[in-house]
Design an enzyme around this catalytic site. Sequence first.
Site, PDB file in Angstrom:
ATOM      1  N   GLU A   1      35.854  -2.983  54.026  1.00 28.87           N
ATOM      2  CA  GLU A   1      36.815  -2.482  53.036  1.00 28.87           C
ATOM      3  C   GLU A   1      37.012  -3.521  51.925  1.00 28.87           C
ATOM      4  OE1 GLU A   1      40.784  -2.354  54.451  1.00 28.87           O
ATOM      5  OE2 GLU A   1      41.551  -1.472  52.617  1.00 28.87           O
TER       6      GLU A   1
ATOM      7  N   ASN B   1       9.458  16.996  61.315  1.00 26.68           N
ATOM      8  CA  ASN B   1       8.066  17.431  61.215  1.00 26.68           C
ATOM      9  C   ASN B   1       7.563  17.360  59.781  1.00 26.68           C
ATOM     10  OD1 ASN B   1       7.325  17.875  63.764  1.00 26.68           O
ATOM     11  ND2 ASN B   1       7.450  20.104  63.714  1.00 26.68           N
TER      12      ASN B   1
ATOM     13  N   HIS C   1      39.563   2.401  54.214  1.00 26.66           N
ATOM     14  CA  HIS C   1      40.955   1.970  54.301  1.00 26.66           C
ATOM     15  C   HIS C   1      41.700   2.762  55.380  1.00 26.66           C
ATOM     16  CE1 HIS C   1      44.644   0.235  52.726  1.00 26.66           C
ATOM     17  NE2 HIS C   1      45.198   1.440  52.817  1.00 26.66           N
TER      18      HIS C   1
END
Lengths: 729, 118
Positions: free
Chosen positions: A69, A457, A47
């Site tokens: 929204e 990794n 908002h």
Amino acid sequence: MSNNELHRAAYVEEAYELLAELETSLLELEENLDDMEIIGTIFRALHTIKGSGSMFGFDDIASFTHDIENIFDKVRNGEMSVTKELIDLTLSARDHIKLMLDEPESADKQKAGEIIASLKDLTPQIISTNEVKTSPAPPHTVGNESEKDVTYRIRFRPPVDIFTRGINPVHLINELYPLGDCRITAQIDAIPQIVDINPEYCYTYWDIILTTGQGINAIKDVFIFIEDDCELDINIIDGGDNLDKEDVQHNLEDVFAGQGYVTNEDLPAITGSHKRIGDILLERNDISEEDLQKSLDVQKPIGEILVDSGLTDSGKIESALAEQEHVRNTLKKKDKTEQVSSSIRVASEKLDNLVNLVGELVTVQARLTQTSASRNDPELFLIAEEVERLTEELRDNTMSVRMVPIGTMYSKFKRLVRDLSSEMGKEILMSSEGADTELDKTVIERLNDPMVHLIRNSIDHGIESPDDRKSLGKPEEGMLNLAARHSGAHVVIEITDDGAGLDPEVIRGKAVEKGLIDQNAELTEKEIFALILAPGFSTAQKITSVSGRGVGMDVVKRNIEALRGSIDISSKKGEGTTITLALPLTLAIIDGLLVKIGTETFVVPLSLVEECVELTGEDISNAHGRQIANVRGEIVPYISLREKFLINGEKPDIEQIVITRVNDHRVGFVVDHVIGEHQTVIKTLGRVYKNIEGVSGATILGDGSVALIMDIPKLVQNAVKEEALINAK
Amino acid sequence: MIDFKIEDSGSEKTLTINGDLTIENATALQGIFIRSIETSEHLTINLENASAVDLSFLQLLCSVHKTFTDLNKSLILSGTCQEIFRDAVKDVGLLRHTGCGFECDKTCLWTDQDKESN
């Protein structure tokens, strides 16, 4: 920079923060799909991004965010449930908004359309942008029950030319809805007749009653961009929690004198908890006491009387009624307590400047201390001591202002883990500990890349695929844990996975093949694991987009060492790996140990120092040419800094060994004299000296001379290398 | 873009305005209202085909209503106001339970909007 540009820059900054909050909340929501508080946070973030976006001319962002929204409004109202698809798409939408902020020209409109279309598929009943009404969200209920909620009366009168500045005041006001329970009354008495009105001026002003637990600053933030040009009065309505004891006593006596007893029904009269309309209008200066008294003589509702007699406008009555009802409702819910947030936003450059100034002050203070010591003046000595104490306190306080909780990074990594694991078809649950652990903001910023690489990794090489895990008798879902904790002047961060672990034999073989170690080299398991940090080392069977090019781990190591940190690897084949990073709390000022060699002064970071012992000529001859010392029966290798730095001159009969701990090994550094502790303001050496190994910076001493700060881990590393070369020969 | 028409049915006139009733067209809308005052005793405003409504238009409506009331003329909104209009009224915070102080015939434009939207 013009005002408008400043406002736009402020919006961008705020939007980035909101996007980070949005991402964190979405990832939290994924773990708890029904959590209304998180849904409320997501809605509010969207908002605000939308509302402020349209206010400052980011129409594309506002329009795009508007649709998302709306979906979360439906979720909030229970019309739609949260699914993984919704979270996936909202995360993509979040990334797209970020792209629109980062590089508006490269933000693909088609992609935006696809995201919205996919979102709409989840909610076939969703109304399109053009059809959607722009009405404010209903007052949210999340957190309304908080005991910290405070009710405010706000009068907001925007500048008349607000429209011509491109700002819609209604959007501003609607920003208040997400803050809490809100009643808004527009006042229209200032609107002139149609022939006199300037149609592009704003004559409307607003009375707002807002109950929120977010503090007065959150309200002020809504109006921040026009606060200098508008009239904004924010008052706390006491509503019964700021009772005047004398008034209560007086009222109680009145009630008791009148009826001889007190019941629950008499409480409002005693506590005065419901203000009457007349009182509210008086408090707001909308009517005079005289007007009120006159009207009270007539037995009609006061509001009606005042309007009928033309003493005030219905808008004012409407607003006062709203306030009365609002306070009454709020009081019914809870006893509220006043809580005003006292945080402010400060540009990081200002903090950097402050730290620099404190650094200078520390240097001057060292000079004062040194001068006072040489003058033998007790008064001056006392002053110097006091200044030293205050400077130290100021230094610690300034440093604490720069501290940022490491949790701010965790949320970013959570997203990384989520996306990578889904990309690689792995199931990984990321957990974290010690999110409150604080580190200097510069350390946090520079830590990001190494951490991303380590996590990549772990996911790529460490944690196995669900099928492999199943066949190994492990849970299909892999685990990745990030933990942070304080340890002296360091923060220790551990990245632990329950994957395949490191195979010392494979690493050793690879290192021999690459010529990194000799075939017959005797290495501990830890030393073998450390080989993966060597440049060009990679054991991955194939190169993936995630990792495996062998250029990462040495960069990680370099980056960590550049932060004056260290990296340690422990692993058990088949069970998992833990990578431990130890980082200094701050990079700006450290406690150092001042040492002297000849006429030169050096600083050893005190956090690495364990003890200082003497080194006599006898000790040297007993070692038969080897640079080792016997410290209470323990053999400690040492490096002679006089030799290392090629310093000429006579060495004293008794030298000093400063014993440090590096990578779990005790290593000594031989110096002429140990002067003592020193608050060290770190100055970088500049580009010319950037490649000098063994020195991490410099500092200015009290007498104005320069002392080099020793890079202890690097000195040790170089010594090990040199010894290996000699042995190889 | 906006367009409007005034329909005459005896002493009553109906002003229909279509299009974006927003700040971009505020000056034009003011002109329309001023003209309608000069030609009408009882005016009904029809906003059925409004595509957007903002605060600047609501201020103009309020303003023209004030002028009508001052001149002892009447102005009402037709009963078929669009949701977009009612939402704008609600957004601005204009919903009223009682009418303006200056008008005594209880024709405040904002008093019934919440009932219609429910």
